[in-house]
Enzyme design. Structure first.
Site, PDB file in Angstrom:
ATOM      1  N   GLY A   9       0.821  -1.192   0.000  1.00  0.00           N
ATOM      2  CA  GLY A   9       0.000   0.000   0.000  1.00  0.00           C
ATOM      3  C   GLY A   9       0.863   1.253   0.000  1.00  0.00           C
ATOM      4  N   GLY A  63       3.928   1.675  -1.466  1.00  0.00           N
ATOM      5  CA  GLY A  63       4.698   1.928  -2.684  1.00  0.00           C
ATOM      6  C   GLY A  63       5.571   0.724  -2.955  1.00  0.00           C
ATOM      7  CB  VAL A  94       9.974  -3.078  -1.161  1.00  0.00           C
ATOM      8  CG1 VAL A  94      11.193  -3.384  -0.313  1.00  0.00           C
ATOM      9  CG2 VAL A  94       8.799  -2.698  -0.281  1.00  0.00           C
ATOM     10  CG  ASP A 117      -1.985  -4.925   8.003  1.00  0.00           C
ATOM     11  OD1 ASP A 117      -1.459  -4.335   7.036  1.00  0.00           O
ATOM     12  OD2 ASP A 117      -2.894  -5.776   7.840  1.00  0.00           O
TER      13      ASP A 117
END
Ligand SMILES: *[C@@H]1O[C@H](CO)[C@@H](O)[C@H](O)[C@H]1NC(C)=O
Ligand SMILES: *[C@@H]1O[C@H](CO)[C@@H](O)[C@H](O)[C@H]1NC(C)=O
Ligand SMILES: *[C@@H]1O[C@H](CO)[C@@H](O)[C@H](O)[C@H]1NC(C)=O
Ligand SMILES: *[C@@H]1O[C@H](CO)[C@@H](O)[C@H](O)[C@H]1NC(C)=O
Ligand SMILES: *[C@@H]1O[C@H](CO)[C@@H](O)[C@H](O)[C@H]1NC(C)=O
Ligand SMILES: *[C@@H]1O[C@H](CO)[C@@H](O)[C@H](O)[C@H]1NC(C)=O
Ligand SMILES: *[C@@H]1O[C@H](CO)[C@@H](O)[C@H](O)[C@H]1NC(C)=O
Ligand SMILES: *[C@@H]1O[C@H](CO)[C@@H](O)[C@H](O)[C@H]1NC(C)=O
Length: 879
Positions: free
Chosen positions: A566, A568, A570, A682
């Site tokens: 979410g 961007g 890596v 999360d």
């Protein structure tokens, strides 16, 4: 859950498998790819290898017992004609004739491909028209318009049983025939538009701009053996190509395009024009206005300078089909597709036009268009079908016993009576033996016809166990007669199974596992300094601060993408001293805001534990924000569970337990070692990363919060990931809301859900326990948090139902290599169910979970020690 009960269940399962295998072993099986390739009408028993694909084509005798072999007429035989088209099988008798493909996996997706070349095989010069069915569902009409061309029809369907039938139905317009039939296994995550109630029928699968404009791409370039047809139009399009690897890097690649297809694309020849192509609907007798779904595959193939941009809209009949401007990524493939079929247009005109900001014309690499078919007709109860097919095979019944025994009613098998109900599949309720002319000993398959109340007949040759000849009248009597052979079978098979297990274990003896035992005592760390406050504004990071320029150097200009989230992308990078790192760069379009970024950076500076991913540094340089982490070479746990990992092997039970244990210790540290406790919020398989030694570390602290009781300032935003969110914390209904009401699914499913609720919601450490329970179930079962097929179901529900029936082997991941201790798996599954209890008060703490998992690990270690005993003895003998 007593050990004895568990092992007897296991044995019973072994028996069932062994018994089935016995029935089927004479049949042709899918090869190691999950492929079956049949040359219909090929005489004899010998198979041959296809020149292009190197796949073996087998004769069709093992797949159908009807029809006759015919050669096509000499005038259509050419030296270059594929061998598959030299002959056909035709079906002059009976309304419905079928091929049965067995030993496949129920519930998976398969590609079925049927080919037809008439070649005037019957000398009548009259190409027929007939219907094709997949099991009891209509597939398509076959309209053979000329003798010379080959028709290739393809469908993608979810197969509900462990076999699938392809049936040709005579509609009174000529004798049905077939040249070839292929079955290709797909993963169930592929082609999301194909589900339990909807199948896909291929209209076209085109590869734009191939360098060799006549070369079809299929197996082995496409591991699923899809056939990609070249599409070149030099008048309208320029070809673009690359020799670099192009791939989809998403965790859930739904289309798995071959690189070779992605390596070529087209742009309009006139740089200010659009890319345009179209299709016309293909009305079917049962569906005059079929619905269509399209999958358009894009990737940027040119490395664009900073000043250049390629961005475009995709339109259907002049209206936006995909609602946003779209920008393909360099060497990364992505797909735009519609989930809801478009229907009722006289033409489907696609035009792809550049946005006003775009400096470059649009591009497209490949397209697939399918019509949809309902697959809602339900065949006869699958156990009844297996049983009656076994009876048919055993007694060599020919008659009209073809296709499904009871469906459709008009084609139900003679001699059978079926019961039909709305809520469940049809059942076979009686079988008229004297009609069927059965004789010989009573097949044990009769016992499997559970709904049979009567077996009619007075057949002097019908015997049970070869000695007492009887007339059977009712079910209860029948049970006595068949009891003897069934028990015998059980005893014989179980002896065989024991021998087999014994031999295998001996052979496996000396395997040395490379995972070295490690000291499990957690490294002790000071709790985060200060503890009570995490200021939102003043960021005080102790770690190294990088300038954006440095990141460019470290990542070699952001060349290699490791993954995306979410936040961007890596990227892979190397520090000056050669340390490999992962650089997470916040993208402008990220749905993770600056606040979350800072929150994660701050959390990471304060926590240190061997099972939490550690941060090496960060970058806040103008608008650029990035975090630099230790490199986790084995990727995410989710990749390993789904089998999409960098290394394809599946994890053993011991490796899974270790990963569970280590992740649990990481969470325990957050909950117990930090003051106030931190809640990750999360926890999911995608956020558990593995290093080269397969040591697990929890990652992604963007949503992590400090927990304080009665905190009224707690955010009232519901966060987390679908499938992992604590039901007590979330109104599950709110989570299942659909995306905005356009017809098109975003190319990437959006899993992170930020939804405002009216009432303040307060996650607790028990919310993390719940999510961890889901991860543990994924480790046990090898299935995702939400099972997509046949309908979205939570893994918890799925596992609970099976475990309630005592079916651990039906729950445990069949792909786990090597043996495992059944009790250890039971125990872990039990821990997972406790973690996912509805009421948070009933869930254990992470400390209790760690202790329970430790016991699971000990059970498994004990089994390994037992197994290794013979090895030790062997070594003693040698010395
Ligand atoms: C079969 O195809 C031919 C040629 O395209 C067409 O004229 C005919 O109507 C089709 N038959 C049916 C039943 O659709
Ligand atoms: C193009 O492909 C066709 C069919 O596979 C092949 O016969 C031909 O040699 C290829 N041409 C070139 C230039 O590679
Ligand atoms: C290129 O396309 C534009 C827009 O469709 C059109 O106005 C122009 O005439 C085209 N140029 C040529 C050379 O065809
Ligand atoms: C689609 O294109 C065809 C031919 O190019 C044209 O006749 C038709 O009007 C177009 N349809 C729509 C809905 O734009
Ligand atoms: C391209 O398509 C979009 C969406 O349909 C439309 O709004 C826009 O006007 C089109 N642009 C051009 C240059 O045709
Ligand atoms: C085009 O550029 C303008 C100015 O840079 C920007 O505001 C706009 O959002 C851009 N449009 C698209 C579709 O990217
Ligand atoms: C069973 O089949 C025989 C022979 O066809 C027929 O005479 C008899 O009536 C059938 N019995 C039933 C109950 O349908
Ligand atoms: C299959 O997909 C269609 C179209 O998206 C949908 O209407 C239907 O409910 C789905 N069926 C299942 C069982 O998910």
């Amino acid at each position: 859950m007593a050990p004895a009960a568990a092992s007897s269940r296991l044995l019973f399962l072994c028996l069932a498998v062994a018994a089935t295998a016995g029935v089927l072993q004479a049949r042709a099986q899918p090869d190691s790819n999950g492929f079956i390739s049949i040359d219909c009408g090929l005489p004899g028993t010998a198979s041959y290898v296809n020149d292009g694909t190197k796949l073996a084509y087998v004769p069709d005798a093992g797949f159908t017992d009807a029809g006759t072999n015919q050669d096509i007429s000499a005038e259509y035989m050419s030296p270059t004609l594929s061998r598959r088209y030299h002959n056909v099988r035709s079906f002059p008798d009976g309304v419905r004739n079928c091929y049965t493909l067995r030993s496949i996996v129920a519930g998976l997706k398969y590609l079925l491909r049927a080919t037809f070349k008439y070649g005037n095989y019957d000398g009548l010069g009259r190409p027929p028209i007939f219907d094709l069915y997949i099991g009891v569902n209509f597939w398509t009409m076959v309209n053979v318009t000329d003798a010379d061309s080959a028709i290739i029809l393809e469908a993608i369907v979810l197969v509900p049983d462990d076999f699938v039938q392809v049936c040709l139905v005579n509609t009174g317009s000529g004798t049905p025939f077939i040249s070839g039939l292929d079955l290709r296994l797909l993963k169930s995550t592929l082609y999301p538009q194909a589900n339990a109630t909807q199948g896909l029928v291929l209209l076209g699968r085109m590869n734009f701009g191939p360098t060799n404009s006549t070369a079809i791409i299929r197996y082995p370039d496409d591991p699923h053996d899809r056939v990609w047809i070249p599409w070149v139009n030099t008048a309208a399009w320029n070809s673009v190509s690359t020799t670099l690897r192009v791939e989809d890097i998403a965790d859930d690649d739904m289309f798995e395009l071959p690189t070779k297809v992605l390596q070529t694309a087209i742009t309009p020849r006139n740089a200010s024009a659009n890319i345009e192509f179209s299709w016309d609907p293909d009305p079917q007798p049962k569906d005059p206005t079929p619905g269509y779904v399209a999958n358009m595959h894009f990737s940027e193939l040119e490395l664009l300078p900073g000043s250049a941009a390629r961005q475009f809209y995709v339109n259907l009949n002049g209206k936006p089909w995909y609602p946003k401007p779209y920008k393909p990524m360099y060497l990364i493939s992505d797909t735009i597709y519609n989930s809801n079929p478009g229907r009722g247009f006289p033409h489907y005109n696609i035009s792809i036009n550049a946005t006003a900001n775009s400096t470059l014309p649009p591009i497209i690499n490949a397209v697939e268009v399918f019509s949809v078919i309902p697959t809602t007709n339900v065949g006869t109860d699958s156990q009844d079908v297996s049983a009656i097919m076994a009876i048919k095979a055993k007694y060599g019944v020919k008659k009209n016993w073809m296709g499904d025994p009871c469906v459709p009613k008009t084609l139900a098998w003679e001699g059978l009576t079926c019961s039909y109900s709305i809520s469940s599949p049809p059942r076979i309720t009686s079988l008229n033996l004297s009609f069927s002319g059965l004789n010989g000993d009573i097949s044990s398959s009769f016992a499997s016809l559970k709904a049979v109340q009567y077996i009619y007949g007075d057949n002097p040759n019908l015997c049970s166990n070869g000695n007492s000849c009887q007339t059977t009248k009712t079910k209860s009597k029948l049970a006595i007669y068949i009891a003897v052979p069934v028990v015998l079978v059980v005893v014989i098979v179980s002896v065989a199974v024991l021998l087999l297990c014994f031999c295998r274990r001996k052979k496996q003896g000396p395997t040395s596992n490379s995972v070295k035992p490690q000291n499990e005592t957690p490294v002790s760390h000071a709790p985060p300094a200060g503890g009570s406050s995490y200021p939102e504004s003043s960021l005080q990071l102790e770690n190294r601060r990088f300038a954006y320029k440095e990141l460019e150097m470290i990542t070699d200009n952001f060349q290699r993408v490791l993954g995306r989230g979410g936040f961007g992308y890596v990227y892979d990078g190397f520090l000056e001293d050669g340390t490999q790192v992962a650089v997470k760069l916040r993208s402008d379009s990220s749905n993770q805001g600056v606040k979350e970024f800072l929150a994660e950076a701050q959390t990471l500076t304060k926590i240190h534990h061997k099972n939490l991913v550690s941060m090496i540094g960060y970058c806040k340089d103008g608008d650029y924000m990035a975090l630099v982490y230790e490199y986790m070479s084995e990727g995410s746990l989710q990749e390993h569970i789904s089998g999409n990992g960098r290394n394809t092997g599946f994890l053993s039970w011991r490796q899974r337990l270790r990963i569970a244990m280590e992740s649990a210790q990481g969470l325990e540290y957050l909950h117990k070692g930090c003051n106030p406790p931190l809640i990750h919020r999360d926890v999911k398989a995608a956020n558990i990363l593995l290093n080269a030694k397969l040591e697990a570390k929890i990652a992604d602290f963007g949503l992590t919060k400090a927990y304080r009781e009665n905190d009224t300032h707690m955010s009232n935003t519901l966060v987390g990931t679908l499938g992992y969110v604590d039901p007590e914390y979330a109104h599950s209904a709110a989570l299942f809301q659909k995306h905005p009401s356009h017809n098109v699914t975003p190319p990437l499913p959006i899993f992170n859900i930020g939804k405002s609720c009216n009432s303040a919601v307060q996650p607790t450490t028990k919310s993390d326990v719940y999510s961890f329970g889901v991860v543990l179930l994924e480790l046990v079962t090898g299935r995702p948090a939400i099972l997509r097929d046949p309908e979205p179901t939570s893994i918890i529900q799925w596992a609970r139902q099976r475990l309630a029936r005592g079916n651990i082997e039906g729950v445990a991941d069949p792909r786990m290599p090597g043996d495992h201790d059944v009790n250890s798996v039971w125990k872990a599954a039990d821990v997972a169910l406790k973690c996912t209890a509805q009421a948070s008060a009933q869930r254990p703490t992470m400390t209790e979970v760690v202790a329970q998992l430790q016991e699971c690990l000990e059970l498994e270690e004990a089994r390994r020690r037992r197994r290794q005993r013979p090895v030790l003895r062997l070594q003693r003998v040698r010395s």
